[in-house]
Design a protein around this motif. Structure first.
Motif, PDB file in Angstrom:
ATOM      1  N   SER A 225       0.832  -1.199   0.000  1.00  0.00           N
ATOM      2  CA  SER A 225       0.000   0.000   0.000  1.00  0.00           C
ATOM      3  C   SER A 225       0.868   1.251   0.000  1.00  0.00           C
ATOM      4  O   SER A 225       0.534   2.242  -0.638  1.00  0.00           O
ATOM      5  N   GLY A 226       1.970   1.182   0.729  1.00  0.00           N
ATOM      6  CA  GLY A 226       2.883   2.311   0.775  1.00  0.00           C
ATOM      7  C   GLY A 226       3.492   2.589  -0.589  1.00  0.00           C
ATOM      8  O   GLY A 226       3.751   3.727  -0.942  1.00  0.00           O
ATOM      9  N   PHE A 227       3.691   1.515  -1.373  1.00  0.00           N
ATOM     10  CA  PHE A 227       4.166   1.685  -2.743  1.00  0.00           C
ATOM     11  C   PHE A 227       3.087   2.288  -3.636  1.00  0.00           C
ATOM     12  O   PHE A 227       3.383   2.877  -4.659  1.00  0.00           O
ATOM     13  N   GLY A 228       1.821   2.064  -3.286  1.00  0.00           N
ATOM     14  CA  GLY A 228       0.732   2.464  -4.161  1.00  0.00           C
ATOM     15  C   GLY A 228       0.335   1.354  -5.118  1.00  0.00           C
ATOM     16  O   GLY A 228      -0.253   1.597  -6.160  1.00  0.00           O
ATOM     17  N   VAL A 229       0.614   0.100  -4.755  1.00  0.00           N
ATOM     18  CA  VAL A 229       0.350  -1.019  -5.667  1.00  0.00           C
ATOM     19  C   VAL A 229      -0.795  -1.902  -5.235  1.00  0.00           C
ATOM     20  O   VAL A 229      -0.772  -3.099  -5.456  1.00  0.00           O
TER      21      VAL A 229
ATOM     22  N   ALA B 264       3.908   8.043 -10.580  1.00  0.00           N
ATOM     23  CA  ALA B 264       2.485   7.697 -10.617  1.00  0.00           C
ATOM     24  C   ALA B 264       2.097   6.911  -9.364  1.00  0.00           C
ATOM     25  O   ALA B 264       1.050   7.170  -8.755  1.00  0.00           O
ATOM     26  N   PHE B 265       2.943   5.976  -8.949  1.00  0.00           N
ATOM     27  CA  PHE B 265       2.652   5.186  -7.744  1.00  0.00           C
ATOM     28  C   PHE B 265       2.605   6.073  -6.507  1.00  0.00           C
ATOM     29  O   PHE B 265       1.645   6.040  -5.743  1.00  0.00           O
ATOM     30  N   ALA B 266       3.640   6.865  -6.311  1.00  0.00           N
ATOM     31  CA  ALA B 266       3.730   7.683  -5.101  1.00  0.00           C
ATOM     32  C   ALA B 266       2.614   8.732  -5.059  1.00  0.00           C
ATOM     33  O   ALA B 266       1.996   8.975  -4.018  1.00  0.00           O
ATOM     34  N   THR B 267       2.338   9.350  -6.232  1.00  0.00           N
ATOM     35  CA  THR B 267       1.295  10.380  -6.280  1.00  0.00           C
ATOM     36  C   THR B 267      -0.069   9.773  -5.985  1.00  0.00           C
ATOM     37  O   THR B 267      -0.914  10.401  -5.338  1.00  0.00           O
ATOM     38  N   SER B 268      -0.282   8.535  -6.441  1.00  0.00           N
ATOM     39  CA  SER B 268      -1.584   7.907  -6.196  1.00  0.00           C
ATOM     40  C   SER B 268      -1.833   7.728  -4.701  1.00  0.00           C
ATOM     41  O   SER B 268      -2.966   7.856  -4.236  1.00  0.00           O
ATOM     42  N   VAL B 269      -0.773   7.463  -3.936  1.00  0.00           N
ATOM     43  CA  VAL B 269      -0.949   7.324  -2.486  1.00  0.00           C
ATOM     44  C   VAL B 269      -1.474   8.641  -1.895  1.00  0.00           C
ATOM     45  O   VAL B 269      -2.389   8.651  -1.073  1.00  0.00           O
TER      46      VAL B 269
END
Lengths: 130, 123
Positions: free
Chosen positions: A18-22, B50-55
């Motif tokens: 989740s921290g990765f955004g995956v 894109a990953f970090a911004t999505s968080v």
């Protein structure tokens, strides 16, 4: 003790993703519904709450490393808030069995998409921003 | 990258946020799985950004949705507590090691886990 231990470990393992955004949240949802036996709507509620400390813990590093695109934030969050309010209202009005089927279909689509994704990201796209 | 900051780019960001909001509110998660590809494909963000911004985008959406779920009886905060503690630890680790992770491997492993979840929910 194990009442607590397993959930904490499940939260930590998916929290890294989740921290990765995956999509660690999706994995936690699978755990909550398939293994912890929570009804779909309760699992979804837990998952939403879980993302707050998880994101809060990961974000300082992302900001510090310059990975957050600040120009994209405001427009995405504004429409996102409106859309998410509608969808949350709809989901909590729906029968949990139907909700679970929808969730399964969503996972199937996402899983297939990820599995058959062709091109690895271009090396240029991996670079740290200015 | 040349598109960044233009009006059409802002519109794409708004559309991406809206799509992620629908998914995230309806399924109580998974918004990032919609948002990351859109940010990368339509908004000109590099894969890692894109990953970090999505968080950062998803977090406020989750806060609002969690409030709505709670008011409508779809959330028991006591049941959530151990997961919150685990998530806090996992998030800290995730934020720190993010720079060293192989994106391709991550996607492959992730895809298999997700398909397993689909199987459990549908069959």
């Amino acid at each position: 003790m194990t009442d607590w231990l397993i959930p904490v470990l499940a939260g930590a393992a998916t929290g890294v993703l989740s921290g990765f955004g995956v999509g660690g949240g999706s994995l936690l949802l699978i755990y909550l519904t398939s293994f912890a036996g929570l009804p779909q709507d309760q699992a979804q509620g837990v998952n939403l709450l879980y993302f707050l400390p998880t994101a809060g813990a990961a974000l300082p590093a992302h900001f510090k490393n310059g990975y957050v695109d600040k120009a994209a934030l405001l427009p995405a969050i504004l429409t996102g808030l409106a859309a998410t309010a509608l969808a949350a209202w709809a989901a909590t009005a729906l029968d949990t069995g139907v909700l679970r089927r929808c969730f399964g279909a969503f996972l199937l689509l996402i899983g297939l998409r990820e599995l058959f994704r062709r091109e690895p990201p271009a090396p240029g796209a991996e670079q740290s921003p200015r | 990258m040349s598109k960044r900051g233009t009006e059409s780019n802002k519109l794409w960001c708004a559309a991406a946020g809206g799509a992620a909001g629908l998914v995230n509110g309806f399924f109580g998660g998974g918004g990032g799985m919609v948002l990351v590809p859109l940010l990368a494909g339509k908004c000109g963000l590099g894969q890692r950004r894109a990953f970090a911004t999505s968080v950062a985008v998803i977090a406020p959406l989750c806060a609002l949705s969690a409030g709505i779920y709670y008011l409508r009886g779809g959330l028991d905060p006591a049941a959530a507590l151990p997961y919150l503690i685990g998530g806090l630890v996992g998030g800290l680790v995730g934020g720190r090691v993010f720079r060293q992770v192989s994106m391709v491997m991550l996607r492959r492993v992730f895809a298999l886990l997700i398909l397993y979840g689909a199987y459990k929910a549908l069959v």
